[in-house]
Design a protein around this motif. Sequence first.
Motif, short mmCIF file in Angstrom:
data_model
loop_
_atom_site.label_atom_id
_atom_site.label_comp_id
_atom_site.label_asym_id
_atom_site.label_seq_id
_atom_site.Cartn_x
_atom_site.Cartn_y
_atom_site.Cartn_z
N PHE A 1 0.83 -1.20 0.00
CA PHE A 1 0.00 0.00 0.00
C PHE A 1 0.87 1.26 0.00
N GLN A 2 1.92 1.25 0.79
CA GLN A 2 2.80 2.42 0.84
C GLN A 2 3.49 2.66 -0.50
N LYS A 3 3.75 1.58 -1.23
CA LYS A 3 4.34 1.74 -2.56
C LYS A 3 3.34 2.41 -3.51
N ILE A 4 2.07 2.05 -3.38
CA ILE A 4 1.03 2.68 -4.19
C ILE A 4 0.98 4.18 -3.90
N VAL A 5 1.02 4.51 -2.61
CA VAL A 5 0.98 5.92 -2.21
C VAL A 5 2.17 6.67 -2.79
N LYS A 6 3.33 6.04 -2.74
CA LYS A 6 4.53 6.68 -3.30
C LYS A 6 4.39 6.89 -4.80
N ASP A 7 3.88 5.88 -5.50
CA ASP A 7 3.70 6.00 -6.95
C ASP A 7 2.72 7.12 -7.30
N ILE A 8 1.64 7.22 -6.52
CA ILE A 8 0.66 8.28 -6.77
C ILE A 8 1.28 9.65 -6.52
N LYS A 9 2.05 9.74 -5.44
CA LYS A 9 2.71 11.01 -5.12
C LYS A 9 3.64 11.44 -6.25
N GLU A 10 4.32 10.47 -6.84
CA GLU A 10 5.26 10.77 -7.91
C GLU A 10 4.60 10.74 -9.28
N ILE A 11 3.27 10.66 -9.31
CA ILE A 11 2.49 10.59 -10.55
C ILE A 11 3.00 9.45 -11.44
N LEU B 1 -10.93 10.55 -7.44
CA LEU B 1 -11.21 9.20 -6.99
C LEU B 1 -10.34 8.25 -7.80
N ILE B 2 -9.53 7.48 -7.10
CA ILE B 2 -8.60 6.57 -7.77
C ILE B 2 -8.92 5.14 -7.36
N LYS B 3 -8.90 4.26 -8.33
CA LYS B 3 -9.02 2.84 -8.07
C LYS B 3 -7.71 2.20 -8.50
N THR B 4 -7.03 1.57 -7.54
CA THR B 4 -5.73 0.99 -7.85
C THR B 4 -5.91 -0.31 -8.62
N LYS B 5 -4.81 -0.83 -9.11
CA LYS B 5 -4.84 -2.09 -9.84
C LYS B 5 -5.17 -3.27 -8.92
N ASP B 6 -5.08 -3.03 -7.61
CA ASP B 6 -5.49 -4.05 -6.64
C ASP B 6 -6.91 -3.80 -6.15
N ASN B 7 -7.65 -2.94 -6.88
CA ASN B 7 -9.05 -2.63 -6.56
C ASN B 7 -9.22 -1.93 -5.21
N VAL B 8 -8.24 -1.16 -4.81
CA VAL B 8 -8.35 -0.35 -3.60
C VAL B 8 -8.79 1.05 -4.02
N LYS B 9 -9.88 1.52 -3.42
CA LYS B 9 -10.40 2.84 -3.76
C LYS B 9 -9.78 3.90 -2.85
N LEU B 10 -9.26 4.94 -3.48
CA LEU B 10 -8.59 6.01 -2.74
C LEU B 10 -9.10 7.35 -3.22
N ILE B 11 -9.09 8.31 -2.33
CA ILE B 11 -9.41 9.69 -2.69
C ILE B 11 -8.14 10.52 -2.52
N VAL B 12 -7.69 11.10 -3.61
CA VAL B 12 -6.48 11.92 -3.57
C VAL B 12 -6.88 13.38 -3.59
N SER B 13 -6.43 14.11 -2.58
CA SER B 13 -6.81 15.52 -2.45
C SER B 13 -5.57 16.39 -2.37
N GLY B 14 -5.77 17.67 -2.67
CA GLY B 14 -4.67 18.61 -2.50
C GLY B 14 -4.32 19.32 -3.78
N GLU B 15 -3.94 20.57 -3.63
CA GLU B 15 -3.60 21.40 -4.78
C GLU B 15 -2.36 20.90 -5.49
N ASP B 16 -1.41 20.36 -4.71
CA ASP B 16 -0.17 19.87 -5.32
C ASP B 16 -0.46 18.74 -6.31
N PHE B 17 -1.28 17.77 -5.86
CA PHE B 17 -1.59 16.65 -6.74
C PHE B 17 -2.36 17.13 -7.97
N LYS B 18 -3.31 18.03 -7.76
CA LYS B 18 -4.11 18.55 -8.88
C LYS B 18 -3.21 19.23 -9.91
#
Length: 247
Positions: A179-189, A207-224
Amino acid sequence: MQQIRNIEDFNLNPTFTYVAKKQPPIKKNSKKILFFITFAILLIISLSLYGWISGTLSEMSLFSIFSLQRITVYGVQGANADLIKQSLSVFSGKNLLTLSSDQINENISKFGFVEGFLLRKTYPSEITVEIKLKPSQGCVKRQGIFYELDGAGSFWESSKIPDSFIEVDSSVDISDINFQKIVKDIKEINCANAIGMISRKSVDSYLIKTKDNVKLIVSGEDFKTEWDKFIKSKSFIKKNFGDGGTL
């Protein structure tokens, strides 16, 4: 006519008697000598005992003055700060003069989120431990609390509201390395590794659905901002999603 006496009747070896002068009697001072020796021994013992007692009292006095009474921790928040304080509480009452950084390190190096620390002593009875955290590989919001992740299974409560974060429900194990690897990948786009589907949820969240079918909500101006830059690249779909990606 007188007869000559037998020669044996004459003593030809005269005896001389020498009368020595009588010496005055010597006075015996053994009792006085014994008294002085005993007194000297008792004096030495008394002085030694006094020195030992004085030294012991002096050490006790120093120990009392420099006894650790207060421990302050900076650099880490919430439950992890409590863990650090609890770990360091074993030093309460210890002599501040002999407390070393190595002793502190033995107690807090077991926490995965700690990269280092700075120890400051404030005499006579206080220490301050400033914690240096590992670099964050992403931030997660769970049950209203923000956590930083190190990408290796450790996490800690964030000291501030991050510019970008991923919101998950309480069922997600944020210590899971995958899971932490997924978070890192999302952070690094790095979407090809992490994202199976993404859609806009609000003005500043996705709203993001990972390849492992985990639903996540990514928020923040930086990510946008980073995501907007990313989707404007000509090859982002082919490079990150392939032919079957969904946007």
